[in-house]
Motif scaffolding. Sequence first.
Motif, PDB file in Angstrom:
ATOM      1  N   ALA A 102     -14.183  -9.458 -55.360  1.00  0.00           N
ATOM      2  CA  ALA A 102     -15.537  -9.933 -55.048  1.00  0.00           C
ATOM      3  C   ALA A 102     -15.863 -11.256 -55.745  1.00  0.00           C
ATOM      4  N   GLN A 149     -16.577 -14.563 -53.512  1.00  0.00           N
ATOM      5  CA  GLN A 149     -17.941 -15.093 -53.550  1.00  0.00           C
ATOM      6  C   GLN A 149     -17.961 -16.628 -53.578  1.00  0.00           C
ATOM      7  N   LEU A 176     -22.273 -10.958 -51.779  1.00  0.00           N
ATOM      8  CA  LEU A 176     -21.342  -9.833 -51.633  1.00  0.00           C
ATOM      9  C   LEU A 176     -21.771  -8.617 -52.441  1.00  0.00           C
ATOM     10  N   SER A 177     -22.631  -8.808 -53.432  1.00  0.00           N
ATOM     11  CA  SER A 177     -23.075  -7.661 -54.242  1.00  0.00           C
ATOM     12  C   SER A 177     -23.944  -6.704 -53.428  1.00  0.00           C
ATOM     13  N   ARG A 223     -15.783  -3.992 -46.455  1.00  0.00           N
ATOM     14  CA  ARG A 223     -15.504  -3.671 -47.865  1.00  0.00           C
ATOM     15  C   ARG A 223     -14.721  -2.363 -47.892  1.00  0.00           C
ATOM     16  N   ASP A 257     -11.647  -1.732 -55.557  1.00  0.00           N
ATOM     17  CA  ASP A 257     -12.651  -2.454 -54.794  1.00  0.00           C
ATOM     18  C   ASP A 257     -11.945  -3.578 -54.042  1.00  0.00           C
ATOM     19  N   TYR A 297     -16.694   0.167 -54.566  1.00  0.00           N
ATOM     20  CA  TYR A 297     -17.996  -0.402 -54.933  1.00  0.00           C
ATOM     21  C   TYR A 297     -19.087   0.310 -54.145  1.00  0.00           C
TER      22      TYR A 297
END
Length: 408
Positions: free
Chosen positions: A192, A196, A203-204, A225, A232, A405
């Motif tokens: 991630a 990003q 992306l969070s 995802r 993750d 995640y």
Amino acid sequence: MRGGNLWQLGQSITRRLAQADKKTITRRSFASEAELKKTVLYDFHVAHGGKMVPFAGWGMPIQYKDSIMDSTLNCRENGGLFDVSHMCGLSLKGKDCIPFLEKLVVADVAGLTPLTGTLTVFTNEKGGAIDDSVITKITDDHIYLVVNAGCRDKDLAHIEEHMKAFKAKGGDVSWHIHDERSLLALQGPLAAPVLQHLTKEDLSKIYFGEFRMLDINGAHCFLTRTGYTGEDGFEISVPSENAVDLAKAILEKSEGKVRLTGLGARDSLRLEAGLCLYGNDMEQHITPVEAGLTWAIGKRRRAEGGFLGAEVILKQIETGPSIRRVGFFSSGPPARSHSEIQDEKGTSLGEVTSGGFSPCLKKNIAMGYVKSGSHKAGTKVKIVIRGKLYDGNVTKMPFVPTKYYKPS
């Protein structure tokens, strides 16, 4: 994913490359190249030291300059970038695409929230697994799914046969096979943060199993995802003309910490995560219940059925299957596919379907099928390897904790 014993294959290839005459290697590689399909990243792999092997009709990297063990550990500690463009992405569209797909898979597709997905299983009339697949509900009239490379031909023929019958009865469904796109899998704790740098999307806010269409590194991508490592990460469907540039950008933004990673480490990572390998741990005679995938059968589907083999599968849910997929720790050499499993009295219980040495745990791990009643964690068994008996015990999976995640 289909293939099996890739870790062992990788070690064997490494030894052969070290021992063989270079001219012989060149001749053999050239002879096989013409018969194999190549992803758009093929030359990129070769330039980065990828050891290319035949896999499901494709020339794919089994490993790079580092060992499979080091590559596995780096994916868990930093990150790995996998070319999985040999897998087949496709879209189903039309107002009836969900009821159509629900005739073929066990998932509650209608119950999915838009832009979310799930693992599912395509079944046959006897309840056996034709393939496993990750499917995503984009809208009520658009489903995106990815099927395994080694199952592509039979999967597409199966879907097409049922689609023709469905449309003949007035059903509205069509499909598009995304051969114009490539597929990259970015996995590990740096997935991630690195990605990003290449997109404006936050992306969070995208959790495990969720899907987006967005620009990454200037290309319009499908982002899910998900992954096949227990870490993750993301699977990125990118227009093929942008795939090499995206791979370069990911490696560059990671400052060398994310490495190109081959099929050998992919196999050890998925085994540590306790994930099935179609062709080894699932076959057409194995049901989702026997494979430990009952959780993938939606609650509504258990009540209503309506998918191929539902009668067999729902009865197994009610009464219990006669065999079950379990994990093992074992002593001696690593157990391999088809190694017999016995109880302590010498009675056959089943066989190993996947096995190897865990780079993370530094011990032998395996999975396989045993008779119900011998499936509980802690059950002691004997595993037959090259004619000799070695101690083993049934254990829960995953062997290495997953790090998906999810909302806290």
